[in-house]
Design a protein around this motif. Structure first.
Motif, PDB file in Angstrom:
ATOM      1  N   ILE A 152       0.899  -1.254  -0.084  1.00 52.64           N
ATOM      2  CA  ILE A 152       0.060  -0.028   0.090  1.00 52.64           C
ATOM      3  C   ILE A 152       0.907   1.261   0.114  1.00 52.64           C
ATOM      4  O   ILE A 152       0.725   2.101  -0.705  1.00 52.64           O
ATOM      5  CB  ILE A 152      -1.022  -0.015   1.293  1.00 52.64           C
ATOM      6  CG1 ILE A 152      -1.879  -1.151   1.098  1.00 52.64           C
ATOM      7  CG2 ILE A 152      -1.743   1.159   1.370  1.00 52.64           C
ATOM      8  CD1 ILE A 152      -2.877  -0.988  -0.055  1.00 52.64           C
ATOM      9  N   TRP A 153       1.939   1.281   0.570  1.00 48.00           N
ATOM     10  CA  TRP A 153       2.729   2.519   1.021  1.00 48.00           C
ATOM     11  C   TRP A 153       3.533   2.633  -0.174  1.00 48.00           C
ATOM     12  O   TRP A 153       3.700   3.753  -0.877  1.00 48.00           O
ATOM     13  CB  TRP A 153       3.848   2.037   1.918  1.00 48.00           C
ATOM     14  CG  TRP A 153       4.819   3.341   1.785  1.00 48.00           C
ATOM     15  CD1 TRP A 153       4.828   4.517   2.402  1.00 48.00           C
ATOM     16  CD2 TRP A 153       6.039   2.987   1.491  1.00 48.00           C
ATOM     17  NE1 TRP A 153       6.001   5.145   2.256  1.00 48.00           N
ATOM     18  CE2 TRP A 153       7.013   4.460   1.628  1.00 48.00           C
ATOM     19  CE3 TRP A 153       7.007   2.049   0.901  1.00 48.00           C
ATOM     20  CZ2 TRP A 153       8.292   4.605   1.388  1.00 48.00           C
ATOM     21  CZ3 TRP A 153       8.360   2.302   0.526  1.00 48.00           C
ATOM     22  CH2 TRP A 153       8.734   3.528   0.750  1.00 48.00           C
ATOM     23  N   MET A 154       3.999   1.484  -1.160  1.00 42.34           N
ATOM     24  CA  MET A 154       4.847   1.559  -2.220  1.00 42.34           C
ATOM     25  C   MET A 154       3.928   2.013  -3.353  1.00 42.34           C
ATOM     26  O   MET A 154       4.380   2.870  -4.126  1.00 42.34           O
ATOM     27  CB  MET A 154       5.414   0.257  -2.301  1.00 42.34           C
ATOM     28  CG  MET A 154       6.560  -0.076  -1.741  1.00 42.34           C
ATOM     29  SD  MET A 154       7.201  -1.597  -2.129  1.00 42.34           S
ATOM     30  CE  MET A 154       8.036  -1.398  -3.657  1.00 42.34           C
ATOM     31  N   ALA A 155       2.595   1.487  -3.371  1.00 45.07           N
ATOM     32  CA  ALA A 155       1.735   1.949  -4.402  1.00 45.07           C
ATOM     33  C   ALA A 155       1.372   3.430  -4.337  1.00 45.07           C
ATOM     34  O   ALA A 155       1.238   4.018  -5.378  1.00 45.07           O
ATOM     35  CB  ALA A 155       0.436   1.187  -4.597  1.00 45.07           C
TER      36      ALA A 155
ATOM     37  N   THR B  19       3.312   5.735  -2.961  1.00 46.05           N
ATOM     38  CA  THR B  19       4.465   6.374  -3.350  1.00 46.05           C
ATOM     39  C   THR B  19       4.950   6.456  -4.731  1.00 46.05           C
ATOM     40  O   THR B  19       5.437   7.625  -5.148  1.00 46.05           O
ATOM     41  CB  THR B  19       5.633   6.030  -2.366  1.00 46.05           C
ATOM     42  OG1 THR B  19       5.188   6.069  -0.886  1.00 46.05           O
ATOM     43  CG2 THR B  19       6.941   7.010  -2.442  1.00 46.05           C
ATOM     44  N   PHE B  20       5.119   5.353  -5.292  1.00 45.62           N
ATOM     45  CA  PHE B  20       5.656   5.158  -6.857  1.00 45.62           C
ATOM     46  C   PHE B  20       4.755   5.077  -7.734  1.00 45.62           C
ATOM     47  O   PHE B  20       5.166   5.383  -8.984  1.00 45.62           O
ATOM     48  CB  PHE B  20       6.617   4.029  -6.619  1.00 45.62           C
ATOM     49  CG  PHE B  20       7.800   3.902  -5.634  1.00 45.62           C
ATOM     50  CD1 PHE B  20       8.696   4.967  -5.599  1.00 45.62           C
ATOM     51  CD2 PHE B  20       7.428   3.129  -4.687  1.00 45.62           C
ATOM     52  CE1 PHE B  20       9.763   4.903  -4.544  1.00 45.62           C
ATOM     53  CE2 PHE B  20       8.896   3.189  -3.584  1.00 45.62           C
ATOM     54  CZ  PHE B  20       9.705   4.102  -3.731  1.00 45.62           C
ATOM     55  N   LEU B  21       3.553   4.943  -7.685  1.00 43.91           N
ATOM     56  CA  LEU B  21       2.558   4.627  -8.618  1.00 43.91           C
ATOM     57  C   LEU B  21       1.655   5.752  -8.640  1.00 43.91           C
ATOM     58  O   LEU B  21       0.600   5.501  -9.328  1.00 43.91           O
ATOM     59  CB  LEU B  21       1.896   3.326  -8.484  1.00 43.91           C
ATOM     60  CG  LEU B  21       2.693   1.949  -8.362  1.00 43.91           C
ATOM     61  CD1 LEU B  21       1.753   0.645  -8.169  1.00 43.91           C
ATOM     62  CD2 LEU B  21       3.494   1.994  -9.759  1.00 43.91           C
ATOM     63  N   LYS B  22       1.828   7.223  -8.133  1.00 44.72           N
ATOM     64  CA  LYS B  22       1.151   8.066  -8.464  1.00 44.72           C
ATOM     65  C   LYS B  22       1.110   8.932  -9.662  1.00 44.72           C
ATOM     66  O   LYS B  22       1.894   8.526 -10.720  1.00 44.72           O
ATOM     67  CB  LYS B  22       1.500   9.131  -7.444  1.00 44.72           C
ATOM     68  CG  LYS B  22       0.991   8.957  -5.899  1.00 44.72           C
ATOM     69  CD  LYS B  22       1.513   9.786  -4.944  1.00 44.72           C
ATOM     70  CE  LYS B  22       0.983   9.851  -3.697  1.00 44.72           C
ATOM     71  NZ  LYS B  22       1.306  10.735  -3.038  1.00 44.72           N
TER      72      LYS B  22
END
Length: 56
Positions: free
Chosen positions: A48-51, A53-56
């Motif tokens: 959830i955090w990576m999505a 942060t990086f998939l915006k």
């Protein structure tokens, strides 16, 4: 909080029924089982955090 209480009651009832029927408990050994659940939760939160942060 209501969901946590309902989960606890359901688990207790299932454990009671298994003990009543003299069946082995349907769960892994205590500490490894708890750590597995914690690991699954941590992995989910990392995704959830990576999505976010990086998939915006």
């Amino acid at each position: 909080m209501k969901l946590i209480l309902l989960s606890l009651i359901t688990g207790a009832l299932v454990g009671f029924v298994f003990a009543l029927l003299k069946l082995p408990i349907p769960a892994p050994p205590a500490l490894p089982g708890i750590m597995g659940i914690v690991g699954i939760y941590i992995g989910y939160q990392v995704y959830i955090w990576m999505a976010g942060t990086f998939l915006k």
